[in-house]
Design a protein around this motif. Structure first.
Motif, PDB file in Angstrom:
ATOM      1  N   ASP A   6       0.819  -1.214   0.000  1.00  9.40           N
ATOM      2  CA  ASP A   6       0.000   0.000   0.000  1.00  9.40           C
ATOM      3  C   ASP A   6       0.853   1.265   0.000  1.00  9.40           C
ATOM      4  N   ARG A   7       1.952   1.244   0.729  1.00  4.72           N
ATOM      5  CA  ARG A   7       2.849   2.414   0.754  1.00  4.72           C
ATOM      6  C   ARG A   7       3.433   2.643  -0.639  1.00  4.72           C
ATOM      7  N   LEU A   8       3.881   1.570  -1.297  1.00  4.78           N
ATOM      8  CA  LEU A   8       4.423   1.694  -2.643  1.00  4.78           C
ATOM      9  C   LEU A   8       3.351   2.155  -3.622  1.00  4.78           C
ATOM     10  N   LYS A   9       2.162   1.603  -3.511  1.00  2.37           N
ATOM     11  CA  LYS A   9       1.042   1.983  -4.377  1.00  2.37           C
ATOM     12  C   LYS A   9       0.735   3.475  -4.241  1.00  2.37           C
ATOM     13  N   THR A  10       0.758   3.987  -3.023  1.00  5.74           N
ATOM     14  CA  THR A  10       0.508   5.403  -2.776  1.00  5.74           C
ATOM     15  C   THR A  10       1.561   6.274  -3.460  1.00  5.74           C
ATOM     16  N   LYS A  11       2.815   5.857  -3.388  1.00  8.88           N
ATOM     17  CA  LYS A  11       3.889   6.617  -4.030  1.00  8.88           C
ATOM     18  C   LYS A  11       3.738   6.597  -5.553  1.00  8.88           C
ATOM     19  N   ILE A  12       3.337   5.466  -6.101  1.00 14.01           N
ATOM     20  CA  ILE A  12       3.140   5.358  -7.551  1.00 14.01           C
ATOM     21  C   ILE A  12       1.987   6.246  -7.996  1.00 14.01           C
ATOM     22  N   LYS A  13       0.871   6.200  -7.270  1.00 15.67           N
ATOM     23  CA  LYS A  13      -0.273   7.062  -7.595  1.00 15.67           C
ATOM     24  C   LYS A  13       0.127   8.528  -7.551  1.00 15.67           C
ATOM     25  N   SER A  14       0.895   8.888  -6.533  1.00 14.62           N
ATOM     26  CA  SER A  14       1.332  10.276  -6.378  1.00 14.62           C
ATOM     27  C   SER A  14       2.167  10.725  -7.574  1.00 14.62           C
ATOM     28  N   ALA A  15       3.052   9.862  -8.047  1.00 15.95           N
ATOM     29  CA  ALA A  15       3.892  10.204  -9.198  1.00 15.95           C
ATOM     30  C   ALA A  15       3.042  10.479 -10.430  1.00 15.95           C
ATOM     31  N   LYS A  17      -0.305  11.252 -10.482  1.00 12.75           N
ATOM     32  CA  LYS A  17      -1.192  12.394 -10.263  1.00 12.75           C
ATOM     33  C   LYS A  17      -0.461  13.711 -10.491  1.00 12.75           C
ATOM     34  N   PHE A  18       0.775  13.781 -10.042  1.00 13.19           N
ATOM     35  CA  PHE A  18       1.557  15.001 -10.192  1.00 13.19           C
ATOM     36  C   PHE A  18       1.730  15.367 -11.655  1.00 13.19           C
ATOM     37  N   GLU A  19       1.810  14.369 -12.516  1.00 16.51           N
ATOM     38  CA  GLU A  19       2.076  14.598 -13.943  1.00 16.51           C
ATOM     39  C   GLU A  19       0.811  14.697 -14.804  1.00 16.51           C
ATOM     40  N   GLN A  20      -0.350  14.522 -14.241  1.00 18.31           N
ATOM     41  CA  GLN A  20      -1.581  14.521 -15.032  1.00 18.31           C
ATOM     42  C   GLN A  20      -1.863  15.845 -15.738  1.00 18.31           C
ATOM     43  N   THR A  21      -1.303  16.912 -15.247  1.00 18.90           N
ATOM     44  CA  THR A  21      -1.571  18.218 -15.852  1.00 18.90           C
ATOM     45  C   THR A  21      -0.501  18.638 -16.862  1.00 18.90           C
ATOM     46  N   GLU A  22       0.510  17.791 -17.057  1.00 22.29           N
ATOM     47  CA  GLU A  22       1.575  18.119 -18.015  1.00 22.29           C
ATOM     48  C   GLU A  22       0.998  18.196 -19.422  1.00 22.29           C
ATOM     49  N   GLU A  23       1.213  19.329 -20.075  1.00 29.64           N
ATOM     50  CA  GLU A  23       0.689  19.524 -21.425  1.00 29.64           C
ATOM     51  C   GLU A  23       1.771  19.913 -22.429  1.00 29.64           C
ATOM     52  N   LEU A  30       7.515  11.846 -18.612  1.00 33.89           N
ATOM     53  CA  LEU A  30       7.899  10.442 -18.519  1.00 33.89           C
ATOM     54  C   LEU A  30       9.163  10.281 -17.691  1.00 33.89           C
ATOM     55  N   GLU A  31      10.109  11.180 -17.883  1.00 34.01           N
ATOM     56  CA  GLU A  31      11.357  11.127 -17.116  1.00 34.01           C
ATOM     57  C   GLU A  31      11.098  11.325 -15.625  1.00 34.01           C
ATOM     58  N   ARG A  32      10.247  12.297 -15.281  1.00 34.03           N
ATOM     59  CA  ARG A  32       9.938  12.543 -13.869  1.00 34.03           C
ATOM     60  C   ARG A  32       9.199  11.361 -13.249  1.00 34.03           C
ATOM     61  N   ILE A  33       8.235  10.803 -13.974  1.00 28.55           N
ATOM     62  CA  ILE A  33       7.500   9.646 -13.462  1.00 28.55           C
ATOM     63  C   ILE A  33       8.458   8.478 -13.251  1.00 28.55           C
ATOM     64  N   SER A  34       9.305   8.216 -14.229  1.00 25.44           N
ATOM     65  CA  SER A  34      10.262   7.108 -14.124  1.00 25.44           C
ATOM     66  C   SER A  34      11.180   7.287 -12.925  1.00 25.44           C
ATOM     67  N   GLU A  35      11.657   8.503 -12.728  1.00 29.20           N
ATOM     68  CA  GLU A  35      12.533   8.798 -11.588  1.00 29.20           C
ATOM     69  C   GLU A  35      11.809   8.551 -10.276  1.00 29.20           C
ATOM     70  N   LYS A  36      10.568   9.022 -10.163  1.00 32.73           N
ATOM     71  CA  LYS A  36       9.804   8.838  -8.923  1.00 32.73           C
ATOM     72  C   LYS A  36       9.494   7.367  -8.668  1.00 32.73           C
ATOM     73  N   LEU A  37       9.164   6.626  -9.717  1.00 34.17           N
ATOM     74  CA  LEU A  37       8.889   5.195  -9.555  1.00 34.17           C
ATOM     75  C   LEU A  37      10.146   4.450  -9.122  1.00 34.17           C
ATOM     76  N   ALA A  38      11.261   4.736  -9.778  1.00 38.82           N
ATOM     77  CA  ALA A  38      12.515   4.073  -9.423  1.00 38.82           C
ATOM     78  C   ALA A  38      12.883   4.374  -7.968  1.00 38.82           C
ATOM     79  N   LYS A  39      12.737   5.624  -7.565  1.00 41.17           N
ATOM     80  CA  LYS A  39      13.051   6.013  -6.188  1.00 41.17           C
ATOM     81  C   LYS A  39      12.138   5.290  -5.202  1.00 41.17           C
TER      82      LYS A  39
END
Length: 72
Positions: A6-15, A17-23, A30-39
Motif C-alpha cells: 500500500d505504501r508503494l502503491k501510494t507513491k506510484i499514484k502520487s507520481a 497524479k503530479f504529472e496529469q496536468t503536463e501539457e 515520462l522522465e519525472r515519473i520514471s525517476e519517482k517510480l525508481a526512487k
C-alpha cells in the motif's frame, strides 16, 4: 520494517497524479515519473528485513552452506 504494498502503491499514484496536468513536454513528464517510480521502488526494497534462520558454517577461512532466510 517490511515491504508495504500500500505504501508503494501510494507513491506510484502520487507520481502519476503530479504529472496529469503536463501539457507541454511528454518526455519530461515520462522522465519525472520514471525517476519517482525508481526512487519509490528502491526505498521500498531498502525496507526489506532478512531474517537469518541458519544453514551456514564457518571453518578457519571460509563460510559454506545454504543461507536459510525469511524475507519480509
Amino acid at each position: 520494517m517490511s515491504l508495504d504494498k500500500d505504501r508503494l502503491k501510494t507513491k506510484i499514484k502520487s507520481a502519476f497524479k503530479f504529472e496529469q496536468t503536463e501539457e507541454k513536454n511528454a518526455n519530461d513528464s515520462l522522465e519525472r515519473i520514471s525517476e519517482k517510480l525508481a526512487k519509490a521502488i528502491v526505498e521500498e526494497i531498502k525496507e526489506i528485513t532478512i531474517t537469518y534462520n541458519g544453514g551456514l558454517r564457518a571453518n578457519s577461512s571460509t563460510v559454506a552452506g545454504i543461507f536459510k532466510n525469511t524475507i519480509s
